[in-house]
Scaffold this active site. Structure first.
Site, short mmCIF file in Angstrom:
data_model
loop_
_atom_site.label_atom_id
_atom_site.label_comp_id
_atom_site.label_asym_id
_atom_site.label_seq_id
_atom_site.Cartn_x
_atom_site.Cartn_y
_atom_site.Cartn_z
N HIS A 4 0.83 -1.20 0.00
CA HIS A 4 0.00 0.00 0.00
C HIS A 4 0.87 1.26 0.00
CE1 HIS A 4 -3.02 -2.92 1.41
NE2 HIS A 4 -3.91 -2.07 0.94
N ASP A 56 -4.71 -6.10 -7.81
CA ASP A 56 -4.92 -5.52 -6.49
C ASP A 56 -5.28 -4.05 -6.72
OD1 ASP A 56 -5.08 -5.24 -3.75
OD2 ASP A 56 -3.08 -6.03 -3.35
#
Length: 608
Positions: free
Chosen positions: A253, A326
């Site tokens: 992230h 993702d």
């Protein structure tokens, strides 16, 4: 517009009828003849779609609000600011969107099951109003355990590492089936689970308890069981994060992790769960935003790597299902290219679904420009659209009625039999690591307890936190309990308060959450031990906590802090059930990580 929608859907009618018996359950493969007829109908539909509509089928964006067409003013403003439209319905109409993803909390998509069902119906009304008349494939990230989106009203189940500790393939499959059944009743067709990463790095900041464990073959068996559970319930499972996110100390992230495994190590450690998922018939696989030099020396993130997606996943492993990225807002995939190029490069690498672009307008128009310029051919575009429409066909979205019945929600979601099964599964996962002098189970005279320590909030309900909820569970078992939440970083005053509260208690149950060498939680535990009151330690997330603690009379792991896991831990501590969990990961000593404190498979019972 409605007439055009109906005419396109009738193109599929004959193929749907012919293939229904073979493909009525997700994951069931039709015979070659039936699959060919199905695909012929789907290709006819695709041939009637505009390029813009085909591109829209690839995207799975987020949106704000509990309603598809009438969100509150705050959510309308957020949608306008970030998406350029006020509502999900407008988003679907503007970009011909083929699917959306629901989130709780920050996106405010989820309040309760009936609201989710109505949101789903609103999304489908908007989708059927498009020229194509193709319903949306609605997705969610409902892993359970530490990663839950639908909380109140739905059945909560143990997460992956807890199931790994239970070591029951039947329980793993049942958990997937229960979750899938409830998601399907809410009109949610694709769940981004199970996690197929093998957590061989105790410092992994993003996978950790989301993994089934550290043994690749054991993880593979659990992954396969969950795939069969989800897809047997009519929901598309998604094994993630290919080619494996289990051995990294960095979060994709916020950065671009590097997996340093050799090709031999990748084959041995990372590949088996994905191979098992494919063998089990998994219909989608999610990419990871990380570099694996052994698989692609160019060091492109896996999401953008043709060598990894086409060469390894499709070529070597033989996967022909849907590849989904993702989230494209993550830093790991945005370090080298702009947000207009990332989706284009992902498609060229072999991706089908583009999840959570940070700017839908930039991403959509980036792909449109690439198709118009010939960088992405129409044939390549249609290849991904066909795979996505196959999924929609499998989950019944071309059967004529994608809408959700409130009566079905009441019958299925949070059903008493589901919750009872979840509780039994959780009891079989709770793991007892230490039990000095037979401290556990509590004896009948030990009725006055102090529950203290870290108190993380429930994943979908910030008003409920672990310490008071565990105390409540003890009270319901007939004990007299005081709750004192001291947090993950208790200061000296809080620690003094906890020590004072321990006086006169028969036992102290102290919760920890991700203890490290400098954690103040260590001071709290040592001060409580010094009182002479028996201290029972419960790690509510990370099984590795015990390596940083010493002197506790008993130590257990619940692997998460949701209600189902806390209640199971309370029942084990109180002696209502035996501890049966076995560590699915080894725990190294904190002072010498080359030595094992508890091996994988360790777990005590009250007979030991």
């Amino acid at each position: 517009m409605q007439d055009r929608s109906l005419s396109r859907r009738t193109v599929l009618a004959s193929a749907t009828v012919v293939a229904a018996a073979a493909t009525g359950v997700v994951g069931v493969t039709a015979s070659p003849a039936l699959a060919s007829k199905r695909d012929a109908g789907l290709r006819t539909l695709i041939s009637k779609m505009s390029v813009e509509a085909k591109i829209g089928q690839l995207f799975v964006p987020y949106f704000y609000g509990t309603s598809a067409d009438n969100p509150n003013q705050f959510d309308r403003e957020r949608n306008l600011r970030e998406l350029g439209v006020a509502t999900a319905a407008e988003l679907i109409a503007k970009y011909h969107i083929g699917g959306v993803i629901y989130f709780s909390g920050w996106a405010n998509n989820i309040q309760d099951p009936h609201q989710v069902a109505e949101l789903t119906n609103g999304v489908q009304r908007a989708s059927l109003a498009l020229d194509t008349g193709i319903p949306s494939l609605i997705s969610i990230d409902q892993e359970h355990g530490a990663n839950v989106r639908i909380g109140s009203g739905a059945t909560q189940l143990p997460g992956a590492m807890a199931l790994g500790a239970g070591r029951s393939l039947s329980d793993a499959r049942t958990a997937g089936w229960i979750s899938g059944t409830e998601l399907a009743a809410l009109g949610i067709h694709q769940n981004y689970a199970p996690v197929a990463d093998v957590n061989v790095n105790p410092a992994n900041p993003i996978i950790n308890v989301r993994s089934f464990g550290a043994d690749a073959n054991a993880v593979g068996r659990m992954v396969a069981a969950q795939v069969k559970g989800y897809q047997g319930a009519g929901v598309v499972a998604c094994a993630k994060h290919f080619p494996g996110h289990g051995d990294t100390g960095e979060d994709s992230h916020t950065g671009l992790p590097v997996i340093t495994h050799t090709r031999e190590e990748w084959d041995r450690i990372d590949a088996p769960p994905f191979k098992a998922a494919i063998a089990a018939g998994v219909d989608s696989i999610m990419t990871a935003h990380l570099q694996v030099p052994a698989l692609d020396p160019s060091n492109e993130p896996a999401t953008l790597s043709p060598k990894i997606l086409q060469g390894v996943l499709r070529g070597e492993l033989g996967f022909d299902g849907v590849i989904v990225t993702d989230a494209l807002n993550m830093r790991g995939v945005r370090t080298k290219y702009g947000d207009d190029r990332v989706p284009v490069l992902a498609l060229k690498a072999g991706v089908d679904q583009l999840l959570f672009p940070p700017n839908i307008d930039v991403a959509y128009n980036g792909v449109l420009a690439a198709v118009r310029s010939g960088e992405i051919t129409v044939a390549r575009l249609e290849e991904s659209v066909l795979r996505i429409l196959r999924l929609k066909h499998k989950v019944g979205l071309f059967d004529g009625n994608p809408y959700i019945s409130p009566r079905e929600v009441d019958r299925v979601v949070g059903a008493a039999k589901h919750k009872a099964a979840a509780g039994r599964i959780a009891e079989r996962t709770t793991t007892l690591l230490v039990n000095k002098d037979e401290t556990l189970p509590l004896r009948r005279r030990q009725k006055k307890l102090l529950v203290v320590g870290a108190s993380p909030a429930f994943p979908t309900d910030a008003n409920r936190t672990s310490v008071p909820e565990l105390a409540k569970a003890f009270d319901e078992l007939g004990l007299t309990t005081t709750a004192l939440a001291t947090g993950r970083a208790p200061d000296a005053a809080k620690i003094d308060e906890a020590v004072a509260a321990a006086q006169g208690r028969d036992a102290v149950v102290v919760l920890t959450d991700n203890v490290n060498a400098t954690s103040a939680q260590r001071t709290l535990v040592s001060r409580l031990i010094a009182t002479g009151v028996p201290v029972i330690h419960l790690a509510v997330r990370n099984p590795y906590d015990i390596a940083h603690l010493s002197g506790v009379r008993a130590s257990l792991v619940s692997y998460c802090w949701t209600e189902v896991e806390l209640r199971a831990a309370a029942r084990v501590i109180a002696g209502r059930v035996e501890p049966r969990g076995k560590l699915p990961v080894p725990i190294q000593r904190a002072d010498d990580p080359t030595k094992v404190l508890f091996r994988s498979g360790h777990g005590l019972s009250y007979d030991d």
